[in-house]
Design an enzyme around this catalytic site. Structure first.
Site, short mmCIF file in Angstrom:
data_model
loop_
_atom_site.label_atom_id
_atom_site.label_comp_id
_atom_site.label_asym_id
_atom_site.label_seq_id
_atom_site.Cartn_x
_atom_site.Cartn_y
_atom_site.Cartn_z
N GLY A 178 -40.22 6.13 -15.88
CA GLY A 178 -39.59 4.89 -15.43
C GLY A 178 -38.13 4.87 -15.86
N GLY A 220 -43.97 7.90 -16.27
CA GLY A 220 -44.22 7.41 -14.92
C GLY A 220 -44.38 8.52 -13.90
N GLU A 224 -44.12 8.36 -24.62
CA GLU A 224 -43.76 6.95 -24.80
C GLU A 224 -43.61 6.53 -26.27
OE1 GLU A 224 -45.18 7.45 -20.71
OE2 GLU A 224 -45.92 8.11 -22.66
N ASP A 231 -48.68 4.82 -20.87
CA ASP A 231 -49.18 3.88 -19.86
C ASP A 231 -49.44 4.60 -18.54
OD1 ASP A 231 -46.42 4.24 -19.40
OD2 ASP A 231 -46.19 2.22 -18.56
#
Length: 361
Positions: free
Chosen positions: A65, A117, A143, A151
């Site tokens: 992301g 992501g 992360e 995630d």
């Protein structure tokens, strides 16, 4: 089609090309929406029998992301843009769910960097996924390095990896290559990058319905060229140390080992957010018994808690904005992380009927 997400249909295959090379295809909200629009349009389109996602650059499929965006809007009120942060994660996780359960073959060319992501848009479910890696593949769920947790469905695909390999990847944020990705079950076939032009020619000449089988046949002769898996060689050590009851116990177990692999893993963990390592460990425990939709709902609530706490804002500041590489974690030491602090992250944010991902099944 957008400037950063290009789509076309060729011989029955819907082709998505990510084209934000300077940012290593880091996902923006507009990119998430463009990907979702394309996949929804092609889901029931008879002219599309398979989908391929790739990059315009050999450097990365997708580095994750857009964390600069997270830092920018994560400190603002809704009127200043923080509502867009809520939209981003809700829509990104809905996209991850769409990909996991896509009713047609979903092929990801995971060449170059595939992190965070980028894993979410690559990890199709067992009924649809065909994941291609090359010797340039650099895969990670890093992360915890920026004060977050794995995630985009990481609570599912890491917790379902063999043994404690998912715990190792989630708690250290380690980067792995093609051989390890294949061993962990996060990739399906290996194709040398020198063979990608030939693979392109194969795709152009093969009807979409036949593409998955054609790719597997094409890749078969190269199966032995991915190299040896370090994670396979270290599997006993990983299962022994990362099977410990807590993050503190894992680090203590690593400290007792003499293998340099253990010392490298321990060194990485000493740099990570102590709190978010503990949150990650609890997330993986919970994710192991949940389906994909419930994992994504759990992660969506954790995102809200993470930004409320501010750990991710500090991590991005230190590593990306100021680049001092000296995050001031809160709390700064693992011994200061209490069970209550971890439990607070898992407190419900919304009642079930109001959860933004309540419609996923």
């Amino acid at each position: 089609m957008s400037d950063t997400v290009e789509t076309r249909i060729a011989n029955g295959t819907g082709i998505i090309t990510l084209n934000r090379p300077k940012a290593l295809n880091s996902l923006s909200l507009d990119m998430v929406r463009a990907l979702t629009d394309a996949l929804l349009a092609w889901r029931d389109e008879p002219a599309v029998a398979a989908v391929l996602i790739r990059s315009s650059s050999e450097k990365a499929l997708c580095a994750g992301g857009d964390i600069r965006f997270f830092h920018q809007v994560g400190q603002l009120p809704p009127q200043g843009g923080s509502a867009l942060l809520e939209d981003f994660f809700t829509e990104e996780y809905a996209l991850n769910h769409l990909i996991h359960f896509y009713p047609k073959p979903y092929i990801a060319l995971m060449d170059g960097v595939v992190m965070g992501g980028g894993m979410g848009i690559s990890q199709g479910g067992p009924e649809c996924a065909l994941r291609i890696v090359t010797e340039r593949t650099k895969m990670a769920m890093p992360e915890v390095n920026i004060g977050m947790f794995p995630d985009v469905g990481g609570s599912h695909f890491l917790s379902h990896a063999p043994g404690r390999l998912g715990w190792y990847l989630g708690l250290t944020g380690a980067t792995i290559g093609a051989a390890d990705a294949l061993y962990v079950g996060l990739a399906d076939v290996f194709v040398p990058s020198a063979q990608l032009p030939a693979l392109d020619a194969l795709l152009a000449s093969t009807p979409g319905a036949d593409v998955p089988a054609a790719i597997r046949a094409f890749a078969a002769p190269f199966a032995g060229q991915a190299g040896s898996s370090e994670l396979q060689a270290q599997r006993d050590l990983i299962d022994r140390c990362f099977g410990a009851a807590s993050v503190a116990d894992t680090m203590a177990a690593l400290e007792r080992e003499t293998d340099p692999f253990a010392h490298k893993a321990l060194g990485a963990m000493r740099q990570r957010s102590p709190l978010m390592m503990c949150v990650t460990a609890e997330l993986l425990v919970r994710g192991a018994s949940l389906g994909v939709a419930d994992c994504l709902r759990l992660e969506r609530a954790l995102v809200r808690r993470t930004f409320e706490h501010g750990e991710i804002l500090e991590g991005v500041r230190a590593l990306v904005i100021d680049k001092d590489n000296a995050p001031r974690w809160n709390p700064p030491a693992l011994a200061q992380v209490t069970p209550g602090m971890v439990a607070d992250f898992f407190a419900p944010v919304w009642p079930a009927h109001a959860h933004p991902l309540r419609h996923l099944d």
